[in-house]
Design a protein around this motif. Structure first.
Motif, PDB file in Angstrom:
ATOM      1  N   MET A   1     -26.258  -4.666 -59.725  1.00  0.00           N
ATOM      2  CA  MET A   1     -27.349  -3.810 -60.198  1.00  0.00           C
ATOM      3  C   MET A   1     -28.408  -3.632 -59.112  1.00  0.00           C
ATOM      4  SD  MET A   1     -26.576  -2.635 -63.132  1.00  0.00           S
ATOM      5  CE  MET A   1     -28.103  -2.056 -63.877  1.00  0.00           C
ATOM      6  N   ASN A   2     -28.661  -4.696 -58.362  1.00  0.00           N
ATOM      7  CA  ASN A   2     -29.582  -4.568 -57.237  1.00  0.00           C
ATOM      8  C   ASN A   2     -28.992  -3.677 -56.151  1.00  0.00           C
ATOM      9  OD1 ASN A   2     -30.421  -7.263 -58.581  1.00  0.00           O
ATOM     10  ND2 ASN A   2     -32.119  -6.777 -57.238  1.00  0.00           N
TER      11      ASN A   2
ATOM     12  N   ALA B   1     -34.012   4.367 -60.369  1.00  0.00           N
ATOM     13  CA  ALA B   1     -34.018   2.984 -59.884  1.00  0.00           C
ATOM     14  C   ALA B   1     -34.805   2.084 -60.840  1.00  0.00           C
ATOM     15  CB  ALA B   1     -34.627   2.913 -58.478  1.00  0.00           C
ATOM     16  N   SER B   2     -35.879   2.610 -61.416  1.00  0.00           N
ATOM     17  CA  SER B   2     -36.659   1.842 -62.384  1.00  0.00           C
ATOM     18  C   SER B   2     -35.841   1.568 -63.640  1.00  0.00           C
ATOM     19  CB  SER B   2     -37.940   2.608 -62.759  1.00  0.00           C
ATOM     20  OG  SER B   2     -38.755   2.822 -61.634  1.00  0.00           O
ATOM     21  N   SER B   3     -35.104   2.555 -64.091  1.00  0.00           N
ATOM     22  CA  SER B   3     -34.256   2.394 -65.275  1.00  0.00           C
ATOM     23  C   SER B   3     -33.150   1.374 -65.020  1.00  0.00           C
ATOM     24  CB  SER B   3     -33.652   3.741 -65.684  1.00  0.00           C
ATOM     25  OG  SER B   3     -34.678   4.676 -65.943  1.00  0.00           O
ATOM     26  N   LEU B   4     -32.621   1.372 -63.809  1.00  0.00           N
ATOM     27  CA  LEU B   4     -31.605   0.384 -63.438  1.00  0.00           C
ATOM     28  C   LEU B   4     -32.188  -1.028 -63.496  1.00  0.00           C
ATOM     29  CD1 LEU B   4     -29.946   2.225 -60.418  1.00  0.00           C
ATOM     30  CD2 LEU B   4     -28.758   1.506 -62.493  1.00  0.00           C
ATOM     31  N   GLY B   5     -33.431  -1.172 -63.043  1.00  0.00           N
ATOM     32  CA  GLY B   5     -34.084  -2.472 -63.104  1.00  0.00           C
ATOM     33  C   GLY B   5     -34.242  -2.958 -64.528  1.00  0.00           C
ATOM     34  N   SER B   6     -34.541  -2.036 -65.434  1.00  0.00           N
ATOM     35  CA  SER B   6     -34.656  -2.378 -66.849  1.00  0.00           C
ATOM     36  C   SER B   6     -33.310  -2.804 -67.416  1.00  0.00           C
ATOM     37  CB  SER B   6     -35.195  -1.174 -67.633  1.00  0.00           C
ATOM     38  OG  SER B   6     -34.991  -1.334 -69.010  1.00  0.00           O
ATOM     39  N   LEU B   7     -32.272  -2.036 -67.116  1.00  0.00           N
ATOM     40  CA  LEU B   7     -30.947  -2.308 -67.677  1.00  0.00           C
ATOM     41  C   LEU B   7     -30.376  -3.622 -67.165  1.00  0.00           C
ATOM     42  CD1 LEU B   7     -28.832  -0.905 -69.548  1.00  0.00           C
ATOM     43  CD2 LEU B   7     -27.701  -0.131 -67.464  1.00  0.00           C
TER      44      LEU B   7
ATOM     45  N   THR C   1     -22.376  -4.687 -66.293  1.00  0.00           N
ATOM     46  CA  THR C   1     -23.630  -3.946 -66.478  1.00  0.00           C
ATOM     47  C   THR C   1     -23.641  -2.646 -65.674  1.00  0.00           C
ATOM     48  OG1 THR C   1     -24.744  -6.069 -66.825  1.00  0.00           O
ATOM     49  CG2 THR C   1     -26.140  -4.144 -66.548  1.00  0.00           C
ATOM     50  N   PRO C   2     -23.117  -2.618 -64.432  1.00  0.00           N
ATOM     51  CA  PRO C   2     -23.021  -1.336 -63.730  1.00  0.00           C
ATOM     52  C   PRO C   2     -22.211  -0.277 -64.477  1.00  0.00           C
ATOM     53  CG  PRO C   2     -22.859  -3.098 -62.143  1.00  0.00           C
ATOM     54  CD  PRO C   2     -22.867  -3.748 -63.502  1.00  0.00           C
ATOM     55  N   ILE C   3     -21.160  -0.683 -65.220  1.00  0.00           N
ATOM     56  CA  ILE C   3     -20.418   0.296 -66.019  1.00  0.00           C
ATOM     57  C   ILE C   3     -21.350   0.924 -67.052  1.00  0.00           C
ATOM     58  CG2 ILE C   3     -18.538   0.640 -67.677  1.00  0.00           C
ATOM     59  CD1 ILE C   3     -17.107  -1.728 -66.320  1.00  0.00           C
TER      60      ILE C   3
END
Length: 454
Positions: free
Chosen positions: A145-146, A269-275, A408-410
């Motif tokens: 995710m990072n 990128a912010s949404s990815l940090g949340s997920l 989680t990336p999926i």
């Protein structure tokens, strides 16, 4: 002479203690000021913070007396019941691209429109020249995710019109990121596997004639092979994870960040940090870990009483991670059933037959049934409880030979379609910057000069 490493560590320990004492707020103050913690009211229902036409989530019905009563959950994309959408695509090679079109543009495409849209996504699927070498393979992260966040933010540098927030440009950027996400995730994993696990580095290019789900499988699997059922199951999982209302944490993050007027790459990128947070996107991995523990400690998977006894131990914080939770059970909105779980369960059963792991599927079924009963009894719950989408998704991904690092990336690969639709909705409606209020409950103090402090 400066501080030693040991002295620095001791000083940091002191500062940590100060932070804990300084940041601790008396619990009763939240009730006194009627603070909706987690943006939820005292019944657990989300506080209304916005309006959307993109999707609807329901788990309650109104009976003849006008009372709110539990009901089978329903999920709608742009007004269409997702169960009907999945059913309508059963005999088709792919459906995720069509759902992405629906979420972004509000209507189902014609055959011609869909073909054109798939070609557009195919054209955007290529990464910038040397991006894989210069970005993905440099300083690889142990958390995918990072890696996705790094890649998405770096795409900003390759975009000559990155800060243009016109709807036309946001749509271009959204389609580009939707198309590229599978490559970013899979290539990041292969790089991680090579640098951190000493494995061979294999980078397989996407094929334009394949769907997003098919490309994911052929790029990930070492031999590039997959069955039609595997592709169909993954495609369905992507559809079911693509969107879930504006109130989930990562989608709300999309709205909050987009309301500032920032660029698309920063918003995603912010949404990815949340997920990435385990309370949001990492739940299916926790379910898988829980089942590994159950399989080790329940010797007869057909014995319901043995399963019940162990689940009660989990709830009593005597087993597994001692958190007292049966992961994958319960949902903030759904009561009798989560429609996504209902559909995934059906596909999990089909895939378990193909993979010859029907005994594991039956164990999942038993835990779903017995776990619900145990939780109702132990917690004395009034509201019905159901298995949620995370209950079977991790099992499905493991049968598809996806490594845990990509679970989680999926989710992100699917949900970026919903995030993009919500970002456009936020920008189209030109709302104010989202700025909730916080009540100050500290004490005002008089300044003391440095030399006079004890």
């Amino acid at each position: 002479m400066g501080l030693t490493r040991e002295e620095i560590d001791r000083e940091i320990d002191k500062l940590v203690d100060y932070s804990r004492k300084s940041g601790k707020i008396e619990v009763g103050l939240y009730q006194e000021y009627d603070v909706k913690r987690g943006l939820r009211d005292n019944t657990g229902k989300g506080v209304l913070t916005g309006l959307t036409e993109i999707s609807d989530v329901t788990g309650i019905a109104i009976n003849e007396k006008g009372e709110r009563v539990p009901a089978d959950g329903r999920l709608f994309y742009q007004g269409y019941n997702v169960s009907d959408l999945v059913k309508g695509m059963q005999n088709r090679r792919f459906g995720f691209e069509e759902i992405t079109y629906l979420l972004l543009f509000g209507s189902l495409p014609t055959s011609k429109e869909l073909d054109s849209f798939i070609e557009i996504l195919g054209a955007y699927r290529e990464l910038p020249e040397k991006f894989t070498r210069d970005v993905i393979m440099k300083a690889p992260s142990r958390n995918m995710m990072n890696s996705l966040q790094k890649c998405i933010l770096t795409l900003y540098s390759y975009d000559k019109d990155a800060d243009n927030i016109s709807i036309q440009n946001i749509l271009r950027q959204s389609l580009s990121m939707i198309a590229k996400m599978p490559l970013l995730a899979v290539y990041s994993y292969h790089t991680h596997r090579h640098y951190h696990m000493g494995q061979n580095l294999i980078i397989r290019n996407p094929k334009p004639e394949l769907s997003l789900a098919e490309n994911l499988l052929q790029m990930l699997h070492p031999d590039g092979q997959y069955t039609q059922l595997e592709a169909k199951v993954l495609d369905t999982a992507l559809i079911l994870h693509a969107e879930h209302g504006g109130g989930n944490n990562s989608t709300f993050t999309t709205h909050v960040v987009s309301s500032t007027g920032t660029d698309s790459y920063s918003a995603i990128a912010s949404s990815l940090g949340s997920l990435k947070g385990p309370k949001h996107g990492g739940a299916n991995l926790k379910v898988l870990e829980m089942f590994e523990d159950i399989k080790e400690n329940v010797h007869n998977w057909e014995n319901e009483e043995e399963i019940r006894a162990y689940l009660n131990k989990i709830l009593d914080k005597e087993a597994f991670d001692h958190a007292g939770l049966i992961y994958g059970m319960g949902h903030a909105v759904y009561t009798l059933s989560d429609p996504r779980c209902v559909i995934l369960k059906e596909y999990a059963k089909k895939l378990s037959i193909e993979k010859d792991v029907e005994d594991e599927f039956r164990l999942y079924e038993s835990v779903e049934k017995i776990g619900k009963e145990c939780m109702m009894q132990k917690r004395r719950l009034v509201k019905p409880i159901c298995a949620n989408v995370d209950f079977y998704s991790g099992f499905i991904y493991s049968m598809l030979d996806f490594p845990r690092e990509l679970f989680t990336p999926i989710f992100a690969i699917a949900r970026i379609s919903g995030w993009s639709a919500h970002r456009i909705e936020e920008m189209v409606n030109g709302g104010k910057i989202i700025r909730p209020a916080y009540k100050y409950v500290g004490h005002h103090r008089r300044y003391t000069a440095l030399e006079n402090r004890d």
